[in-house]
Write a protein that holds these residues in place. Structure first.
Motif, mmCIF file in Angstrom:
data_model
loop_
_atom_site.group_PDB
_atom_site.id
_atom_site.type_symbol
_atom_site.label_atom_id
_atom_site.label_comp_id
_atom_site.label_asym_id
_atom_site.label_seq_id
_atom_site.Cartn_x
_atom_site.Cartn_y
_atom_site.Cartn_z
ATOM 1 N N LYS A 30 0.837 -1.208 0.000
ATOM 2 C CA LYS A 30 0.000 0.000 0.000
ATOM 3 C C LYS A 30 0.865 1.247 0.000
ATOM 4 C CE LYS A 30 -3.790 2.258 2.501
ATOM 5 N NZ LYS A 30 -4.694 2.188 3.691
ATOM 6 N N ASP A 31 1.944 1.241 0.770
ATOM 7 C CA ASP A 31 2.851 2.382 0.802
ATOM 8 C C ASP A 31 3.524 2.561 -0.557
ATOM 9 O OD1 ASP A 31 4.294 4.526 1.918
ATOM 10 O OD2 ASP A 31 5.974 3.216 2.425
ATOM 11 N N ASN B 59 1.137 4.417 -2.710
ATOM 12 C CA ASN B 59 1.082 5.826 -2.322
ATOM 13 C C ASN B 59 2.280 6.605 -2.875
ATOM 14 O OD1 ASN B 59 -1.291 5.391 -0.891
ATOM 15 N ND2 ASN B 59 -0.242 5.104 1.068
ATOM 16 N N ASN C 107 2.023 7.091 -6.638
ATOM 17 C CA ASN C 107 1.094 8.171 -6.986
ATOM 18 C C ASN C 107 1.753 9.534 -6.863
ATOM 19 O OD1 ASN C 107 -1.369 6.922 -7.778
ATOM 20 N ND2 ASN C 107 -1.806 6.383 -5.642
#
Length: 261
Positions: free
Chosen positions: A233-234, A237, A240
């Motif tokens: 998930k990191d 992030n 992005n």
């Protein structure tokens, strides 16, 4: 002119959970969002079979520009195999057997919460050593990781090997939850960088970036822009953020008026 960028990902802990298949959402993001902006590649310490178990076998070589197994000792570009080297050729059989014999004696004298099978996994460019054995279950992996965090089993094992074989030009690199890799100096994940050509920026994403971790050398390399991540998930992030920054820079380039000389 826009800069040509490639994103290079560690596997375990970066785009997958340790030894688990990549989630459909992470894969979709990499293939449908990231790949529109940059080329993408993966580098793992595991052998090719384990990488395929995690990333899937269907069209794998079409999804990633480069696939690097065993830190890049086994390498593919656009699905075509690149030249490789072997650890046994570098060390020689006699030295290799002395090393493995010591490893097995050391493990035999360890008292751990449990032991399973496959304590030494011999690969093309490295050896993977697991004090508790690679055949443990997912739950046992997590149990050993917690035990090792307290008792530093792998760190002590590595210090014993360095003391026993001070003249061997080997690197010891802790990765994952239950094992550590052993390979010739220079055969860490920076080895894969010799195959990557034609890019202005190589962005590397990895979770084991601290000294002694198997992402440390490539994270610190002058040839890469390193991104320390904590989980898939990191990674999403941070990607992005990178995509937004690159788009912003491109827009700035386009807004600069042309000047006649």
């Amino acid at each position: 002119m826009s800069r040509k960028i490639i994103c290079l990902f560690d596997v375990d802990g970066t785009i997958t959970k340790p030894r688990q298949p990549i989630s459909p959402s992470i894969e979709k993001f990499l293939l449908e969002t990231v790949r529109k902006e940059f080329d993408i590649a993966v580098v793992g310490g595991s052998d090719l079979n384990k990488i395929q178990e995690q990333l899937g076998t269907e069209n794998l070589f079409e999804k990633y520009k480069y696939i690097f197994a065993e830190n890049g000792l086994i390498a593919f570009k656009d699905g075509k195999a690149l030249p490789s080297q072997s650890i046994q050729d570098m060390m020689g059989e006699d030295v290799l057997q002395d090393f493995i014999n010591f490893v097995l004696r050391y493990i035999s004298e360890l008292n751990l919460p449990f032991k399973r099978g496959t304590f030494v996994e011999f690969r093309t460019g490295m050896m993977n050593i697991s004090p508790t054995g690679r055949n443990c279950s997912k739950k046992e992996r997590e149990q050993f990781y917690e035990y090792d965090s307290e008792h530093h089993v792998r760190e002590k094992f590595i210090q014993a090997l360095k003391k026993e074989f001070p003249d061997l030009a080997l690197t010891y690199s802790i990765g994952g939850q239950i094992s550590f890799d052993v390979f010739p100096i220079g055969w860490d994940k920076t080895y894969c960088l010799r195959h990557i050509q034609g890019y202005d920026e190589i962005h590397f994403f990895g979770d084991k970036t601290a000294e002694g971790g198997n992402d440390h050398e490539i994270y610190e390399s002058d040839l890469t822009i390193g991104h320390r991540v904590t989980c898939p998930k990191d990674t999403v992030n941070q990607l992005n953020v990178l995509i937004a920054l690159v788009k912003e820079n491109r827009e700035k380039e386009l807004s600069v008026p042309l000047q006649c000389v």
